[in-house]
Design a protein around this motif. Structure first.
Motif, short mmCIF file in Angstrom:
data_model
loop_
_atom_site.label_atom_id
_atom_site.label_comp_id
_atom_site.label_asym_id
_atom_site.label_seq_id
_atom_site.Cartn_x
_atom_site.Cartn_y
_atom_site.Cartn_z
N LEU A 72 0.81 -1.21 0.00
CA LEU A 72 0.00 0.00 0.00
C LEU A 72 0.85 1.27 0.00
O LEU A 72 0.60 2.19 -0.78
CB LEU A 72 -0.91 0.01 1.23
N GLY A 76 1.56 0.63 -4.35
CA GLY A 76 0.36 1.30 -4.83
C GLY A 76 0.50 2.80 -4.91
O GLY A 76 0.12 3.42 -5.91
N TYR A 77 1.06 3.38 -3.86
CA TYR A 77 1.22 4.83 -3.82
C TYR A 77 2.14 5.34 -4.93
O TYR A 77 1.80 6.25 -5.68
CB TYR A 77 1.76 5.24 -2.45
N SER A 80 0.99 5.10 -8.68
CA SER A 80 0.03 6.15 -9.07
C SER A 80 0.75 7.48 -9.30
O SER A 80 0.43 8.21 -10.24
CB SER A 80 -1.04 6.31 -7.99
N SER A 160 -4.21 4.99 -0.88
CA SER A 160 -3.40 3.81 -0.59
C SER A 160 -2.46 4.07 0.58
O SER A 160 -2.29 3.23 1.47
CB SER A 160 -2.62 3.40 -1.84
#
Length: 312
Positions: A72, A76-77, A80, A160
């Protein structure tokens, strides 16, 4: 919170947006991220093998939780953030959109963690959001042909990171920052390598600026930014560490203007001033004037989240 530690965190975290911009010109997001995490993961795993003391007593559940946090907070961070910049969103705008994280985390600290958020902190958090909005509007106005939906991509990354922050905060186990960073980097190295290999973009470009960007990201952003993030989170709590995140947007806007010529005018300067005022208000809200102290949950003494009403 130690001022020098906070300043170092703000600069190191902001450097990630600048490093992403540096590497975006010559490689795709999966390529940059793969080579950002492979070197530190190898080093950290080697150190972990040689010095095992920090890993003693950790259970499979502890390592699984840290793996989830790594997915996360880093995978994920960052995917993006890098993808948004690759789409044409400026480094300043990406940081500004991510700047709503403190408000979201502060709003959820009460219901999810049982932490007290004072009226002064709410005022500061709201003021910080206003400052971020001011700078975002100024920066987005010069966004050119960037598709509107590209501005939602870093928003997903922000959510996230908020999820990772609360997952870490709810942990009852004592995990050192060195262990967390090792697991997070190793997880990201594996995920981004698989992504890059699957997309056929694992080979690094033969450009010196790519390796400058990688060195920048490994040294300042990975070891500096994430290491300090979890250290400050452990020492000071969710609301205070996320309040510092308000500074990332204006600092990145100034940095991007100096390095890449991104727009920085009177409106951006106003947003910077508002964000700085928000940080001061929230930190003063945690002063000794608030005398009632609340133990949020029963944990070992070395990992207990004990709060005064003004320092959630």
């Amino acid at each position: 919170m130690n001022i020098l530690l906070s300043l170092a965190f703000v600069l190191c975290w902001s450097s990630g947006f600048i490093g992403a911009k540096l590497g975006a010109g010559g490689a795709s997001a999966p390529t940059i991220l793969m080579w950002r995490f492979l070197p530190p993961a190898v080093v950290l795993v080697a150190v972990a093998v040689l010095t095992r003391s920090a890993w003693r007593g950790l259970t499979t559940r502890d390592l699984t939780r840290q793996t989830m946090i790594g997915v996360l907070s880093q995978s994920g961070y960052l995917l993006s953030v890098y993808y948004a910049i690759q789409l044409g969103v400026s480094s300043g705008t990406t940081a500004l959109i991510d700047g709503v994280q403190p408000l979201v985390a502060g709003a959820l600290a009460g219901p999810l963690l049982g932490q007290y958020v004072s009226r002064r902190q709410w005022i500061g958090l709201g003021l910080g959001l206003g400052g971020v909005a001011v700078v975002t509007l100024a920066d987005a106005a010069a966004g050119g042909d960037v598709p509107w939906w590209a501005y939602a991509v870093p928003l997903l990354g922000m959510l996230s990171l908020v999820a990772a922050t609360f997952l870490q905060s709810r942990s009852r186990s004592r995990v050192t920052p060195a262990v967390s960073l090792t697991v997070h980097c190793a997880t990201s190295a594996v995920l981004f390598s698989l992504l890059a290999l699957g997309a056929g973009v694992a080979a690094p470009p033969g450009r010196w600026d790519f390796w400058v960007a990688v060195a920048w990201l490994v040294g300042l952003s990975t070891f500096g930014g994430y290491g300090l993030y979890w250290l400050i989170l452990k020492r000071s709590g969710v609301t205070e560490v996320n309040t510092l995140m308000f500074l990332m947007a204006p600092v990145t806007a100034v940095w991007g203007a100096l390095m890449f010529g991104e727009p920085f005018g009177a409106q951006t300067a106003l947003g910077l001033a508002v964000c700085l005022a928000a940080v001061v208000i929230v930190h003063r809200g945690g002063g000794r004037g608030d005398t009632t102290r609340t133990a949020v949950r029963a944990e070992p003494e070395e990992n207990r989240w004990t709060r005064s009403p003004g320092s959630a």
